[in-house]
Design an enzyme around this catalytic site. Structure first.
Site, PDB file in Angstrom:
ATOM      1  N   HIS A  75       0.854  -1.185   0.000  1.00 12.21           N
ATOM      2  CA  HIS A  75       0.000   0.000   0.000  1.00 12.21           C
ATOM      3  C   HIS A  75       0.895   1.241   0.000  1.00 12.21           C
ATOM      4  O   HIS A  75       1.894   1.294   0.721  1.00 12.21           O
ATOM      5  CB  HIS A  75      -0.911   0.048   1.222  1.00 12.21           C
ATOM      6  CG  HIS A  75      -1.721   1.311   1.311  1.00 12.21           C
ATOM      7  ND1 HIS A  75      -2.756   1.592   0.448  1.00 12.21           N
ATOM      8  CD2 HIS A  75      -1.619   2.379   2.148  1.00 12.21           C
ATOM      9  CE1 HIS A  75      -3.267   2.775   0.745  1.00 12.21           C
ATOM     10  NE2 HIS A  75      -2.596   3.264   1.786  1.00 12.21           N
ATOM     11  N   CYS A  92      -3.743   2.816  -5.408  1.00 14.13           N
ATOM     12  CA  CYS A  92      -3.091   3.772  -4.520  1.00 14.13           C
ATOM     13  C   CYS A  92      -1.699   4.154  -5.005  1.00 14.13           C
ATOM     14  O   CYS A  92      -1.234   5.281  -4.791  1.00 14.13           O
ATOM     15  CB  CYS A  92      -3.033   3.202  -3.098  1.00 14.13           C
ATOM     16  SG  CYS A  92      -2.113   1.648  -2.990  1.00 14.13           S
TER      17      CYS A  92
END
Length: 1237
Positions: free
Chosen positions: A1040, A1192
């Site tokens: 992430h 992301c």
């Protein structure tokens, strides 16, 4: 004239010397004794209906009131003596800096300005003759300096023999009959220079006389000085003659409100009539006269309001000599409407002129005997001066500063809440000793104590060995760390504030409990005995004598078998409590009589009272930095004074652990020698509401063996730094599981489960706060109040330093702070030197290549060769601009700039452009073949955009500007330049930096996500910047990603530095309750600010302290939203917060941990304009999430590219792009100076 000056000096000295009671008594007696004379004089001057004549007795009463309120004499003296005789410079904050420059640099508000004041209109005048007159007055040194510095350099030199300390005002009048214009040329000459010239044309008037007045010699003048009188020439008006007088007065502010009048051109004639006039008595006043102008038209115009003798634009007619005297009387009537010191000074001068210089005329009018007129005139002048000054005193007593009696009977039940920091004991000691020998009585006679429970079953598991065990736990904290002074708000009204200032102390916590059972384990089948000791640490060190190694494998969770509680009467208490009441409006110290105050309150969980009945005067600086006068006293009674405020629990652990069957031991030789062991371990004990940190535990053990008797002493000490989370101190002995029966082990397991979930309740471990339930205060206060009618500058003059000295000190402090900051930058230079070289190399080569390409067309081998040659020749030279700039921060040039130019517009411009001109121009000149470039309109220089330019780092700003503006050129010539490295910056820089972080995916199981993260980022930190840049462009890593924007700014009020840390990512925490997680859509962002309180001496890393959430601009709901969206991985080690302050503490601590624990992949500087645009971009929240095409990592890559000067990311909609541009433009319009951009 000398006698008149003597009278003035006498009266002023009588008034302005520090008045003692005797002096005021004499002045009062003199006024009372002259009451009859003053009454006659008032009637003579102002008419029988004048209120002054009837106020003489009230003035005497007012003076007696001054004596009654003896505190008012100090206020009056301070007020009068505080009137400055020289111009003042007000202290300006950061927001008013532009006003400061205007006031200091702009000549117009400071140089004298002159106006015509009054025009007396009358019958057609003939033969108005040209005339000249001049007024001169001395200048103070401050005024001389101001005028000499601010006067135009091209001023005309005038041959004049006057001294430099004199200013000469000249007025030359000429009447042009053909144009019907009266022209007056006004000039000002000082230091032999013509510094001012103004021509007045007065059209359409048949001028009888006019007056001039100097308004102010400096914009900040706040004083009415004694007037200087100058006679104007007589003006012949037919058969009438008038002698007019002008008064040159210095005033503070001039009203710009116009007053209505008739234009002279429309007046045909004016008729003055008297109502019930009796000319024989001479007792006439302005109230008895009426004026009826006959107009030639209906046009009404406005003439500027005049200032000076008349104070109005009254139309005066002159028919004969007697009428002119009555006109003079009308002026006196106008004077009676004046107020304050201005009225007093002007009345005194008027009386002196009338009674000394014109006494013959007065005698002839009022038929006064000539022999007594001179003495009467002198006496009248003295009494008139006393009367005027008495009026001024009475006015001050009535309107300005007066000591008042305030009878207070306060009984308020309004609740007030104050939050206190955790209270930790200063010194706590426990001694627990148990001795057991072979053949002694059964252990069951000395049972264990476990929170009141008896455990006789432990006797079954004890061996026959003899052990003497002494456990000692010591907790020592510096007195100045915890329990510091706090301020508790109790009550506040419009007039006063009631506060408590407690100081906490701690009982000497020495508590012994005997016996505490100790157990041992003996293996009879072996030649030596094993003993087990667990100090909750992990170390492996040999004994000091080297006989036997002491080994303790790993750390384990401790669980209690004995919990020792300190009784309530042996914990925190008040050492002293100060009761403070402060006045909001008093301008002088206050006093009181028969005072008593009492507070009924909760402190922690304990309720009681505190009271005080003895108070003394004090000065108190409130939270806003204002000085208040008040009364303070120490509380001497009340139930809280000797009460225990908080129960403090300290656990002593004896025996047992979660895996009771596990055997750990320390073995040592049975030889009768002495061994010593020592070690350290880091223990963290979180406590709700405390400030995040930890303490260090140091343990030492001393063991000796004599005749099979073991003496073991375990000492634990805690060394605390500035802030702690440690709540418990313990010593623990460990029992091998084999030494205990199954029943005992089962019981211990149950207790472990119970105590592992049992934590100290917050209110037991600390004093959470204070709640005031009732505030009582009664007594009489003597308060010297101020009033809104007196300028605040008067009080400032009484209570603060000279403003000029403050300004000098402020400049010195600013220079010192900037120099400290520049020294701070020195440790960065080594880190940044390589980055600077990279920028210059790229940009220099970029410019050369662009210049050659423009001449030769596409890049050819010839161009490449030429570029490399030029690059090699100029490589070292290109660094000179930055090196000069770096040296200038600490060497003499920097000090010269700060000392001589700071505070002037020129100096500000020099300093603002220093870094940009030195660094950027140096590079650009070399890039463009030594031709100075023209900066394109629309580009933004951070020096101009940043308000805090003085304490900012100019090297970083110049570096960022160049990189952002011209960094795109590097990509365009990438096929020519073989060195494709990018700029490397760390997250600890002062300017704006964007950093891309990656962390493991929280949606995956723990072993898998860690493994994938390591595999994905393995070796990344060792790769060069170009490789990392290529890595982030691959947006399918099993991680992430999010980004941070960090920068420093300066607090104008304190001069301290503050760090801003903004987090942004898809599905990241946010204050808007948006969904979060690795797969959620939407842009989440939040911001945390930290005060930079210092630099680590070893590493140079900033030491920071979180800023309260309110100062960061959040509401309480937004703080809870950020906390809830943080994610369990960031708050799993934190206990559940009870208040919004606790939640914000968790947010700040977790945010700081994020940037330390997550992996920073790459960073880049960002210009000011793009940082503003990103702020707006993040506020849109919208993001079309797609795991493969738009995740992301795509978001952070787009953010990174845009920060480096790239295009707006594709995921930003068109309407948001337009709004970004508008938002940035509006912001620049507010904060930027576009001069030279």
């Amino acid at each position: 004239m000398e006698q008149r000056q003597y009278i003035l000096d006498l009266v002023r000295r009588e008034l302005t010397d520090t008045p003692q009671t005797q002096d005021l008594q004499k002045l009062t007696e003199r006024i009372i004794s002259l009451e009859k004379t003053i009454t006659q004089l008032g009637t003579l001057l102002l008419g029988p209906n004048s209120t002054t004549a009837h106020e003489v007795s009230s003035l005497a009463t007012a003076m007696q009131k001054v004596l009654y309120y003896n505190r008012a004499k100090a206020a009056i003296s301070d007020f009068i003596m505080a009137i400055p005789r020289y111009p003042l410079y007000s202290y300006y904050g950061n927001d008013d800096i532009d006003d400061y420059h205007l006031a200091v640099v702009n000549r117009k508000p400071i140089l004298p300005q002159f106006r015509y004041l009054g025009l007396m209109f009358g019958k057609p005048a003939t033969g108005i003759q040209p005339y000249n007159f001049e007024v001169s007055f001395n200048l103070s040194k401050v005024e001389q300096t101001l005028i000499s510095e601010l006067a135009p350099t091209e001023s005309q030199v005038i041959e004049d023999m006057r001294r430099d300390s004199t200013m000469l005002l000249k007025a030359e009048g000429r009447y042009d009959k053909s144009l019907n214009v009266f022209t007056v040329l006004i000039t000002i000459i000082t230091s032999n220079k013509l510094i001012y010239s103004q021509r007045l044309n007065i059209p359409g008037h048949r001028v009888a006389s006019f007056e001039l007045m100097i308004i102010a010699n400096a914009v900040h003048t706040t004083v009415f000085e004694p007037a200087k009188v100058t006679k104007l020439p007589s003006c012949e008006l037919g058969t009438s003659s008038i002698m007019s007088t002008t008064f040159e007065i210095r005033v503070q502010d001039m009203s710009t409100l116009p007053s209505p009048a008739f234009h002279a051109r429309t007046i045909q004639s004016i008729k003055k009539t008297w109502r019930n006039a009796d000319f024989s008595t001479g007792q006439l006043s302005a109230e008895d006269a009426t004026y009826e102008p006959k107009m030639s038209g209906a046009e009404d115009v406005v003439i500027p309001h005049v200032y000076g003798l008349a104070e109005s634009c009254e139309i005066l007619t002159i028919s004969d000599v007697y009428e002119s005297v009555y006109n003079f009387e009308s002026l006196c009537y106008c004077y009676s409407k004046k107020s304050g010191m201005e009225m007093a000074v002007r009345m005194m001068m008027l009386a002196l002129e009338l009674m000394r210089d014109d006494y013959k005329q007065v005698n002839s009018i009022y038929d006064v005997d000539h022999q007594t007129s001179e003495s009467v005139g002198i006496l009248a002048g003295i009494t008139e001066g006393l009367l005027a000054n008495a009026k001024a005193i009475a006015l001050l007593v009535k309107h300005a500063v007066l000591s008042e009696e305030l009878q207070i009977n306060l009984n308020s039940i309004e609740q007030s809440y104050s939050r206190l920091v955790p209270l930790v004991p200063i010194y706590v000691t426990f001694d627990h000793v148990g001795t057991y020998s072979k053949g002694d009585a059964p252990i069951r006679d000395e049972p264990f104590s476990l929170t009141g429970l008896q455990l006789p079953m432990f006797a079954e598991g004890l061996s026959n060995s003899t052990i003497k065990t002494k456990f000692k736990s010591t907790w020592s904290v510096e007195p100045n760390v915890f329990g510091a002074d706090h301020t508790i708000d109790c009550y506040e009204s419009d007039d006063f504030i009631v506060l408590l200032k407690p100081k906490f102390a701690y009982w000497d916590h020495r508590y012994s409990h005997q016996p505490v059972s100790a157990v041992s384990y003996s293996d009879r089948g072996k030649s030596r005995t094993s003993y087990v000791l667990d100090c909750a640490s992990s170390y492996n060190e040999e004994s000091s004598l080297g006989y036997t190694s002491l080994f303790l494998a790993g750390r384990k969770a401790a669980s209690p078998c004995a919990l020792v509680n300190i009784p309530l009467n042996r914990s925190v208490k008040f050492e002293s409590v100060s009761f403070l009441i402060t006045s909001k409006r008093s301008v002088l110290p206050i006093s009181g009589e028969n005072l008593f105050g009492e507070i009924d309150m909760y402190i922690g969980r304990v309720r009681g009272t505190l009271n005080c009945n003895k108070f003394t005067s004090t000065e108190y600086i409130d939270r806003d930095g204002y000085k208040r006068y008040g009364l303070i006293g120490k509380c001497t009674g009340g139930s809280l004074l000797n009460a225990s405020l908080s129960p403090l629990w300290v656990r002593l652990f004896c025996g047992g652990h979660k895996n009771a069957d596990q055997i750990r031991f320390i073995g040592f030789s049975r030889t009768p020698v002495v061994g010593t062991l020592s070690g350290e371990s880091l223990e963290v004990y979180p406590m709700p509401g405390s400030i995040g940190s930890s303490g260090t535990l140091s343990q030492s053990g001393r063991m000796s063996i004599y005749n099979d008797v073991t003496s073991l002493e375990v000492t634990l000490s805690v060394r605390h730094e500035a802030s702690l989370e440690t709540a418990n101190v313990y010593a623990q002995s460990e029992i091998p599981g084999a030494a205990l029966s199954t029943e005992i082990r089962d019981y211990i397991r149950q207790q472990n489960l119970y105590y592992s979930d049992l934590g100290l309740r917050e209110e037991e471990a600390m004093i959470q706060g204070a709640v005031v339930m009732r505030t009582t205060f009664r007594g009489k206060l003597y308060v010297t109040k101020g009033t809104d009618s007196i300028p605040q500058s008067v009080y400032v003059w009484n209570t603060q330093l000279n403003d000029l000295a403050v300004a000098v000190k402020m400049t010195a402090d600013l220079a010192n702070a900037a120099e400290i900051r520049s020294k701070e930058n020195q440790f960065r230079l080594n880190e940044m030197e390589q980055a600077v070289r990279e920028i210059e190399n790229q940009l220099l080569l970029s410019g050369i290549i662009d210049g050659l390409a423009a001449l030769t067309g596409p890049a050819t081998p010839v161009v490449k060769k030429a570029a490399s040659l030029v690059f090699g020749a100029m490589k070292n030279m290109s660094r000179s601009g930055f090196r000069i700039l770096a040296a200038g921060l600490t060497n003499s040039y920097f000090k010269t700039v700060m000392t001589h130019f700071l505070g002037t517009r020129k100096g500000v411009e020099v300093w603002r452009g220093l870094g940009s001109a030195c660094a950027e121009s140096s590079v650009m000149i070399k890039m463009s073949g030594k031709t100075k470039p023209i900066v394109k309109e629309g580009s933004t220089d951070l020096f101009l955009a940043d308000k805090n330019f003085i304490l900012a780092d100019p090297i970083e700003f110049a570096k960022h500007n160049i990189s952002t503006k011209y960094g795109g050129n590097v990509e365009q010539i990438g096929n020519v330049v073989s060195d494709s490295e990018r700029l490397a910056v760390g997250g600890d820089l002062g300017s704006h930096v964007v950093t891309v972080f990656h962390r493991p995916l929280s949606i995956l199981p723990e072993p898998l996500r860690t493994l994938l993260f390591k595999l994905s980022t393995s070796g990344l930190s060792k790769r060069d910047l170009s490789a990392r840049e290529a890595w982030i462009r691959q947006t399918l890593h099993p991680t992430h990603s999010y980004a941070t924007i960090s920068y420093d700014y300066v607090l104008p009020k304190t001069g301290g530095n503050r760090r801003v840390l903004c987090f942004a990512g898809v599905g990241d925490p946010n204050p808007y309750n948006l969904p979060t997680g690795d797969k959620n859509v939407g842009i989440g962002s939040y911001m945390v600010e930290f005060d930079i309180i210092g630099l680590d001496k070893d590493t140079g890393v900033k030491v920071m302290r979180p800023v309260p959430w309110k100062q960061c601009g959040y509401t309480e709901e937004q703080v809870w939203s950020i906390y809830k969206t943080l994610g369990k991985e960031y708050r799993k080690v934190e206990l559940k917060p009870y208040t919004v302050e606790d939640a914000w503490r968790v947010i700040a601590k977790s945010s700081h941990k994020r940037v330390l624990s997550d992996k920073a992949i790459i960073s880049t500087p960002i210009s000011y304009e793009r940082q503003r645009a990103i702020e707006y971009m993040l506020s849109s929240h919208g993001f079309d999430y797609n795991l493969v095409l738009n995740n992301c990592q795509d978001f952070t890559r787009g953010l990174f590219d845009y920060a480096r000067g790239g295009p707006v990311p594709d995921f930003i909609e068109n309407d948001v792009r337009i709004a970004m541009i508008h938002s940035t433009s509006r912001h620049f319009a507010e904060v930027c100076s576009w001069v030279g951009v």
